[in-house]
Every structure is written in C-alpha cells, then in structure tokens.
Scaffold this active site. Structure first.
Site, short mmCIF file in Angstrom:
data_model
loop_
_atom_site.label_atom_id
_atom_site.label_comp_id
_atom_site.label_asym_id
_atom_site.label_seq_id
_atom_site.Cartn_x
_atom_site.Cartn_y
_atom_site.Cartn_z
CE LYS A 124 83.46 31.79 -72.55
NZ LYS A 124 84.15 32.65 -71.56
CE1 TYR A 167 80.17 32.82 -67.91
CE2 TYR A 167 79.11 33.90 -69.78
CZ TYR A 167 80.11 33.09 -69.27
OH TYR A 167 81.05 32.54 -70.12
CG HIS A 186 81.19 28.09 -70.08
ND1 HIS A 186 81.39 28.75 -68.89
CD2 HIS A 186 80.39 27.04 -69.79
CE1 HIS A 186 80.70 28.13 -67.93
NE2 HIS A 186 80.09 27.09 -68.45
P1 DAT Z 1 85.93 30.50 -66.49
O1 DAT Z 1 85.35 30.91 -67.82
O2 DAT Z 1 87.38 30.10 -66.62
O3 DAT Z 1 85.10 29.49 -65.76
P2 DAT Z 1 84.89 32.47 -64.61
O4 DAT Z 1 83.72 31.57 -64.44
O5 DAT Z 1 85.60 32.93 -63.38
O6 DAT Z 1 85.97 31.82 -65.59
O7 DAT Z 1 84.43 33.79 -65.39
C1 DAT Z 1 83.53 33.68 -66.48
C2 DAT Z 1 84.03 34.57 -67.58
O8 DAT Z 1 83.99 35.94 -67.16
C3 DAT Z 1 85.47 34.33 -68.00
O9 DAT Z 1 85.57 33.30 -68.98
C4 DAT Z 1 85.90 35.66 -68.54
C5 DAT Z 1 85.12 36.63 -67.68
N1 DAT Z 1 85.91 37.13 -66.55
C6 DAT Z 1 86.23 36.43 -65.43
N2 DAT Z 1 86.95 37.17 -64.58
C7 DAT Z 1 87.11 38.38 -65.19
C8 DAT Z 1 87.77 39.60 -64.84
N3 DAT Z 1 88.42 39.72 -63.67
N4 DAT Z 1 87.72 40.62 -65.74
C9 DAT Z 1 87.05 40.49 -66.91
N5 DAT Z 1 86.40 39.38 -67.29
C10 DAT Z 1 86.43 38.34 -66.44
MG MG Z 2 83.23 29.64 -64.87
#
Ligand code: DAT
Ligand code: MG
Length: 138
Positions: free
Chosen positions: A9, A49, A115
């Site tokens: 990232k 996303y 990611h």
């Molecule tokens: P990952 O990157 O571990 O797959 P994810 O897909 O749940 O996690 O979320 C994507 C990204 O979004 C993560 O790397 C950081 C951000 N994120 C996730 N949950 C969050 C939250 N509760 N508050 C702020 N940012 C968050």
């Molecule tokens: Mg994810």
C-alpha cells in the site's frame, strides 16, 4: 497452483518497505508471477474495496489507497491465501502478532502496509481487476 493478489500500500512505498515485503514472500518460497508500480485511480480503488462500500471507513480507505503509488503483485504457491494472510497479520496492526508484516512494521489501523486477498474467489476477482492476463507469467 493457487494465486493471490498482494499489494504494498502507499504507506509501504513511502516508508521504503517494498523490498522488505517482497523479501518475506520470496524467502518463504512463494513465486512472484506479476508486479507493477501504479498510482491507483479512485475508480480502481473503489472497485477493489467494493465489498466495504457501506462501511463508515470506506471514504478514508479509498483516500488512503489513492494517496500515492502502490506495488500490485500476484504471488503463487501452496495454500497461498492462508500462507500470505498469516504472514501479513491481523487487520489492526495493534493486534498483529510479532513476526507478521503488520506486527513487525505497523501500528495504525489505516496504515497497515499490505493487502492480501482473503479467499481464492476474491483473489481471482482482484487479479482480474489489477492485471491483464498478458501481464502475468503462465
Ligand atoms: P484486511 O486488509 O486485513 O483484509 P479488511 O478487508 O477487513 O482487512 O479491510 C480492508 C482495509 O480497510 C483494512 O486493511 C484497513 C481498513 N479497515 C478495516 N476495518 C477498519 C475499521 N474498523 N476502521 C478503519 N479502517 C478499517
Ligand atoms: Mg480484506
């Protein structure tokens, strides 16, 4: 052989951790089959996303991921999703185990460096979003 979409990232590029991140996957025995440096458009970030579209942090997430260049990669190997997700560590770096990328190098939720696709079906979609077939090794 299974493949995953992995992205260093903008914080990883800015903090000069790209080589460190690649080194960890290489030394684990995974195979790099595609890689490019790209400053993602808003459209690409929102598509990547899309699953988080309704979440309160979506806008900040898109702002962050479009804030600078990223290194988009495809890695191949045995149990690639489990292996890479384990190496990356928990989403919130505060909870990420030592030895993981996030657990060793990050502390803030927003800036968690890497990611990695969370399932093979997700990986297939993400790889198709970021790469054309000719950009990947056979
Ligand atoms: P990952 O990157 O571990 O797959 P994810 O897909 O749940 O996690 O979320 C994507 C990204 O979004 C993560 O790397 C950081 C951000 N994120 C996730 N949950 C969050 C939250 N509760 N508050 C702020 N940012 C968050
Ligand atoms: Mg994810």
């Amino acid at each position: 052989m299974e493949r995953s979409f992995i992205m260093a990232k903008p914080d990883a590029v800015q903090r000069r951790f790209v080589a460190e991140i690649i080194r960890r996957f290489e030394t684990r025995g995974l195979r790099l089959v595609g890689m490019k440096l790209i400053h993602p458009s808003r459209e690409l970030a929102e598509a990547h996303y899309a699953v988080h579209r309704e979440r309160p942090f979506f806008n900040d997430l898109v702002e962050f991921i479009t804030s600078g260049p990223v290194v988009a990669m495809v890695w191949e190997g045995k149990d690639i999703i489990t292996v890479t997700r384990t190496m990356i560590g928990a989403t919130n770096p505060v909870n990420a185990a030592p030895g993981t990328i996030r657990g060793d190098l990050a502390i803030e939720m927003g800036n968690n460096l890497v990611h990695g696709s969370d399932a093979l079906e997700t990986a297939e979609k993400e790889i198709a979003l970021w790469f054309t077939p000719s950009e990947l090794l056979p």
